[in-house]
Design a protein around this motif. Structure first.
Motif, PDB file in Angstrom:
ATOM      1  N   ASP A 295     -22.259 -15.060 113.312  1.00 35.72           N
ATOM      2  CA  ASP A 295     -23.596 -15.903 112.301  1.00 35.72           C
ATOM      3  C   ASP A 295     -24.287 -16.434 111.962  1.00 35.72           C
ATOM      4  OD1 ASP A 295     -22.770 -17.339 115.070  1.00 35.72           O
ATOM      5  OD2 ASP A 295     -23.218 -16.206 116.360  1.00 35.72           O
ATOM      6  N   GLN A 296     -24.459 -15.014 110.207  1.00 39.65           N
ATOM      7  CA  GLN A 296     -24.533 -14.790 110.090  1.00 39.65           C
ATOM      8  C   GLN A 296     -25.910 -14.832 110.058  1.00 39.65           C
ATOM      9  OE1 GLN A 296     -23.381 -17.341 106.436  1.00 39.65           O
ATOM     10  NE2 GLN A 296     -21.699 -16.630 106.410  1.00 39.65           N
ATOM     11  N   THR A 297     -26.035 -14.025 110.652  1.00 37.62           N
ATOM     12  CA  THR A 297     -27.694 -13.738 111.043  1.00 37.62           C
ATOM     13  C   THR A 297     -28.538 -13.126 110.353  1.00 37.62           C
ATOM     14  OG1 THR A 297     -27.210 -13.822 113.408  1.00 37.62           O
ATOM     15  CG2 THR A 297     -29.350 -13.362 113.568  1.00 37.62           C
ATOM     16  N   ARG A 298     -29.732 -13.989 110.440  1.00 39.43           N
ATOM     17  CA  ARG A 298     -31.385 -12.982 109.034  1.00 39.43           C
ATOM     18  C   ARG A 298     -32.497 -13.428 109.809  1.00 39.43           C
ATOM     19  NH1 ARG A 298     -29.090 -15.331 103.193  1.00 39.43           N
ATOM     20  NH2 ARG A 298     -27.170 -14.672 102.994  1.00 39.43           N
ATOM     21  N   ARG A 322     -19.739 -24.772 111.283  1.00 39.62           N
ATOM     22  CA  ARG A 322     -18.736 -24.215 109.585  1.00 39.62           C
ATOM     23  C   ARG A 322     -19.875 -24.359 108.506  1.00 39.62           C
ATOM     24  NH1 ARG A 322     -12.712 -26.025 109.608  1.00 39.62           N
ATOM     25  NH2 ARG A 322     -12.727 -24.987 111.436  1.00 39.62           N
ATOM     26  N   HIS A 323     -20.893 -25.395 108.957  1.00 35.49           N
ATOM     27  CA  HIS A 323     -21.456 -25.641 107.302  1.00 35.49           C
ATOM     28  C   HIS A 323     -22.397 -25.768 107.859  1.00 35.49           C
ATOM     29  CE1 HIS A 323     -17.220 -26.959 105.479  1.00 35.49           C
ATOM     30  NE2 HIS A 323     -17.351 -27.406 106.599  1.00 35.49           N
ATOM     31  N   SER A 324     -23.074 -25.430 109.172  1.00 34.29           N
ATOM     32  CA  SER A 324     -24.632 -25.952 109.525  1.00 34.29           C
ATOM     33  C   SER A 324     -25.385 -24.173 109.937  1.00 34.29           C
ATOM     34  CB  SER A 324     -24.605 -26.721 110.442  1.00 34.29           C
ATOM     35  OG  SER A 324     -23.418 -27.678 109.845  1.00 34.29           O
ATOM     36  N   ILE A 325     -26.830 -24.150 109.153  1.00 31.54           N
ATOM     37  CA  ILE A 325     -27.550 -23.219 109.015  1.00 31.54           C
ATOM     38  C   ILE A 325     -28.702 -23.810 109.840  1.00 31.54           C
ATOM     39  CG2 ILE A 325     -28.580 -20.782 107.709  1.00 31.54           C
ATOM     40  CD1 ILE A 325     -26.245 -21.273 105.976  1.00 31.54           C
ATOM     41  N   LEU A 326     -29.037 -22.702 110.571  1.00 31.18           N
ATOM     42  CA  LEU A 326     -30.194 -23.620 111.211  1.00 31.18           C
ATOM     43  C   LEU A 326     -31.035 -23.213 111.301  1.00 31.18           C
ATOM     44  CD1 LEU A 326     -31.466 -25.629 113.740  1.00 31.18           C
ATOM     45  CD2 LEU A 326     -31.315 -24.396 114.988  1.00 31.18           C
ATOM     46  N   GLY A 327     -32.419 -22.336 111.521  1.00 31.61           N
ATOM     47  CA  GLY A 327     -33.551 -22.001 111.244  1.00 31.61           C
ATOM     48  C   GLY A 327     -34.848 -21.803 111.311  1.00 31.61           C
ATOM     49  N   ALA A 328     -35.149 -21.347 111.340  1.00 34.72           N
ATOM     50  CA  ALA A 328     -37.285 -21.512 112.179  1.00 34.72           C
ATOM     51  C   ALA A 328     -38.228 -20.576 111.077  1.00 34.72           C
ATOM     52  CB  ALA A 328     -37.164 -21.653 113.550  1.00 34.72           C
ATOM     53  N   THR A 329     -39.289 -20.583 111.427  1.00 37.95           N
ATOM     54  CA  THR A 329     -40.146 -19.067 110.168  1.00 37.95           C
ATOM     55  C   THR A 329     -41.925 -20.048 110.787  1.00 37.95           C
ATOM     56  OG1 THR A 329     -39.432 -19.321 108.300  1.00 37.95           O
ATOM     57  CG2 THR A 329     -41.435 -18.586 108.043  1.00 37.95           C
ATOM     58  N   VAL A 330     -42.748 -19.471 111.641  1.00 38.84           N
ATOM     59  CA  VAL A 330     -44.074 -18.869 111.750  1.00 38.84           C
ATOM     60  C   VAL A 330     -44.614 -18.750 110.516  1.00 38.84           C
ATOM     61  CG1 VAL A 330     -45.148 -18.477 113.925  1.00 38.84           C
ATOM     62  CG2 VAL A 330     -43.473 -18.942 114.562  1.00 38.84           C
ATOM     63  N   SER A 331     -45.801 -19.952 110.547  1.00 40.66           N
ATOM     64  CA  SER A 331     -46.517 -19.515 109.261  1.00 40.66           C
ATOM     65  C   SER A 331     -48.017 -19.523 109.948  1.00 40.66           C
ATOM     66  CB  SER A 331     -46.675 -20.637 108.181  1.00 40.66           C
ATOM     67  OG  SER A 331     -47.331 -19.908 107.688  1.00 40.66           O
ATOM     68  N   VAL A 332     -48.692 -17.709 110.265  1.00 39.98           N
ATOM     69  CA  VAL A 332     -50.019 -17.768 110.582  1.00 39.98           C
ATOM     70  C   VAL A 332     -50.893 -17.250 109.228  1.00 39.98           C
ATOM     71  CG1 VAL A 332     -51.505 -16.179 111.580  1.00 39.98           C
ATOM     72  CG2 VAL A 332     -48.802 -17.205 112.077  1.00 39.98           C
ATOM     73  N   GLY A 333     -52.267 -18.205 109.277  1.00 43.24           N
ATOM     74  CA  GLY A 333     -52.961 -17.749 107.811  1.00 43.24           C
ATOM     75  C   GLY A 333     -54.145 -18.258 107.806  1.00 43.24           C
ATOM     76  N   VAL A 334     -54.736 -18.345 106.977  1.00 46.27           N
ATOM     77  CA  VAL A 334     -56.766 -17.850 106.862  1.00 46.27           C
ATOM     78  C   VAL A 334     -56.968 -18.349 106.033  1.00 46.27           C
ATOM     79  CG1 VAL A 334     -59.082 -17.018 107.661  1.00 46.27           C
ATOM     80  CG2 VAL A 334     -56.848 -16.018 108.213  1.00 46.27           C
ATOM     81  N   PRO A 335     -57.247 -19.546 105.693  1.00 49.50           N
ATOM     82  CA  PRO A 335     -57.307 -21.177 106.493  1.00 49.50           C
ATOM     83  C   PRO A 335     -56.733 -22.062 107.097  1.00 49.50           C
ATOM     84  CG  PRO A 335     -58.654 -20.885 104.433  1.00 49.50           C
ATOM     85  CD  PRO A 335     -57.567 -20.526 104.509  1.00 49.50           C
TER      86      PRO A 335
END
Length: 528
Positions: A295-298, A322-335
């Motif tokens: 699944d080419q996990t990163r 075969r042609h789809s990659i799903l990703g999620a990113t959490v962003s935590v910042g000040v301010p």
């Protein structure tokens, strides 16, 4: 890569095995004649350097052409291959001219701060105030196509539309790119939009050395405030096999100097960058680990700190089809607060959904942004994605089986006939091997084996290949090269399109041994 001596030895062995005069039974004699003729035809082709080169390149189709229209038969193998490569290049150029290479991005920004930053006193008298208000506050759509004009010239047409809080605009750009040499290319760009005036740009790429290149991009933006020039130059160098160093100078509206080092290997991707500029100066470090799975996990994480504040990001992405990659990113910042960014890559299209959860650093928002996508993904993967992919694979296998059914039936009949013809030779080989305490194949199977408990519902599909393998034993050795074993005498494919293996139980020096070999894996027994 077989030599002429190896071809002759294999031809003599198969002739002795399939010669019609060696079989008295009328049915066996008929089968032997058919297989003997096939072996003779194969040897006629492979023993002649010209026809062998033609067959290697074009297959049976090349041999059956009347007058051999493709290239002259009298040419040498090297000339035939050169001609084939030329024809292949022409086909690639035609295919290139037919391809538009579309690329697109759709971004939908979602404001979900009402989930966490809710002020109840403001909603006391508002109907339906018990439900949080989630709204789309910005959208961006961009699309581009490439149209190859010649082998060196390409036209690129792109456009974009953006809207935020009820205000928006768009632009359209046309670029003409020419490859000037093996070392570089140049590009002219023309653009116009409703928020900004005409744009004229020039981009140049040049390889300075085999390990170093430079890119320069200068632009003139016309607006009601006058002409705004801009210049960006990037100098890059290979520091080693997997590491690149970049120096960037940007002059214009947002002038800056940027230095970055990028190290990309099979299992990881590391970036460190430092920028000094107006209005933003920052330092950034990011790391991505690449798992070596189907699944080419990163998984990735980054830290960015500057005059604007500090941002920590972490996330993961995975191939879901075969042609789809799903990703999620959490962003935590000040301010900046807490955001969840969901991205789906489908072929050359990208769908991006940034969800702003809160302007404050709330542990609850960080928790739900982290756990929520994981729970939803694993539920969808188990209930929707995995069953869909399994059904899709079954449909493809079924279609492949239908298309090859007649061919496989013929191969099966040939294999069964070959096994019957081998019986006498195998009996003599076993007697000789027993006399010297040599190699005796006790049992051998070829096909699909199910050893994993997670696949216990799948059906085992194997054929008995004990006789064909014993027939290949010579001087107490069995040697198989790196090729599909379905092409060996007495073999056929029992499970088209599925993963196959060869399992052998053999006796050597009076001791039993067992070996398992993948379909395309070379095999040499007895093992040292």
């Amino acid at each position: 890569q077989a030599s002429q001596e190896e071809l002759k030895a294999a031809y003599r062995r198969l002739c002795m095995l399939y010669h019609p005069d060696k079989h008295r039974d009328p049915e066996l004699k008929t089968q032997a004649e058919r297989l003997f003729n096939l072996v003779h035809q194969a040897y006629e082709v492979l023993s002649d350097p010209q026809t062998r080169a033609i067959y290697d390149i074009y297959g049976r189709r090349g041999l059956e052409m009347e007058g051999w229209e493709v290239v002259e038969r009298k040419r040498t193998p090297a000339e035939i291959r050169e001609e084939f490569e030329r024809l292949q290049r022409e086909r690639e150029e035609r295919r290139l001219q037919q391809r538009t290479n579309p690329k697109g991005t759709i971004s939908v920004g979602i404001d979900a701060t009402d989930l966490f930053d809710r002020y109840d006193e403001e909603y006391e008298d508002v109907p339906g105030s018990s439900f949080p208000q989630i709204e789309i506050n910005k959208m961006h759509i961009s699309q581009s196509i490439e149209a190859p004009l010649t082998a060196t010239d390409t036209a690129i047409l792109s456009g974009n539309l953006s809207t935020q809080n009820g205000n928006g605009g768009g632009s359209i750009n046309l670029a003409l790119r020419r490859v000037t040499s093996a070392k570089g290319w140049g590009e002219l760009e023309f653009g116009a939009g409703d928020l900004q005036g005409p744009l004229f740009g020039l981009k140049i790429f040049r390889n300075l050395t085999p390990r170093c290149f430079i890119t320069t991009n200068c632009a003139l933006q016309f607006s009601s405030r006058g002409i705004r020039p801009g210049l960006t130059t990037v100098l890059a160098r290979n520091l080693d096999k997997n590491t690149m160093g970049y120096l960037q100078w940007r002059w214009g509206i947002q002038s800056a100097m940027n230095t970055s080092i990028v190290r990309d290997t099979k299992t990881s991707h590391f970036t460190v960058a430092l920028q000094l500029g107006i209005p933003h100066s920052f330092m950034m470090v990011s790391y991505q680990h690449k798992f070596q799975d189907e699944d080419q996990t990163r998984v990735k994480g980054s830290l960015k700190a500057g005059f604007f504040g500090t941002i920590v990001e972490y996330g993961a992405e995975r191939k879901i089809s075969r042609h789809s990659i799903l990703g999620a990113t959490v962003s935590v910042g000040v301010p900046q607060g807490v955001s969840l960014k969901i991205k789906l890559n489908r072929a050359s299209q990208t769908y991006f959904f940034p969800v702003h959860l809160t302007d404050q650093l709330l542990p609850s928002a960080v928790f739900y942004a982290t756990v929520g996508p994981l729970v939803i993904y694993f539920a969808m993967h188990r209930l929707i994605i995995r069953p869909y992919l399994r059904a899709q694979k079954e449909r493809e296998l079924e279609k492949q089986r239908e298309n090859t059914a007649s061919d496989i039936l013929q191969k099966k009949q040939e294999a069964e006939a070959a096994v019957r013809l081998m019986q006498e030779s195998v009996r003599r080989i076993i007697e000789a091997e027993e006399a010297r305490m040599g190699l005796i194949v006790v049992n051998a199977w070829y096909g699909k084996f199910v050893n994993d408990n997670s696949r216990k519902n799948e059906k085992v599909k194997v054929i008995d290949v004990t006789v064909p393998l014993q027939c290949l034993v010579k001087d107490s050795k069995l040697i198989l090269t790196e090729a599909s074993k379905a092409g060996l005498p007495g073999f056929y494919d029992p499970c088209v399109g599925e993963e196959k293996s060869l399992k052998v139980l053999y006796q050597f020096r009076g001791v039993l041994h067992q070996v398992m070999s993948a379909d395309n894996e070379a095999l040499r027994i007895p093992k040292q």
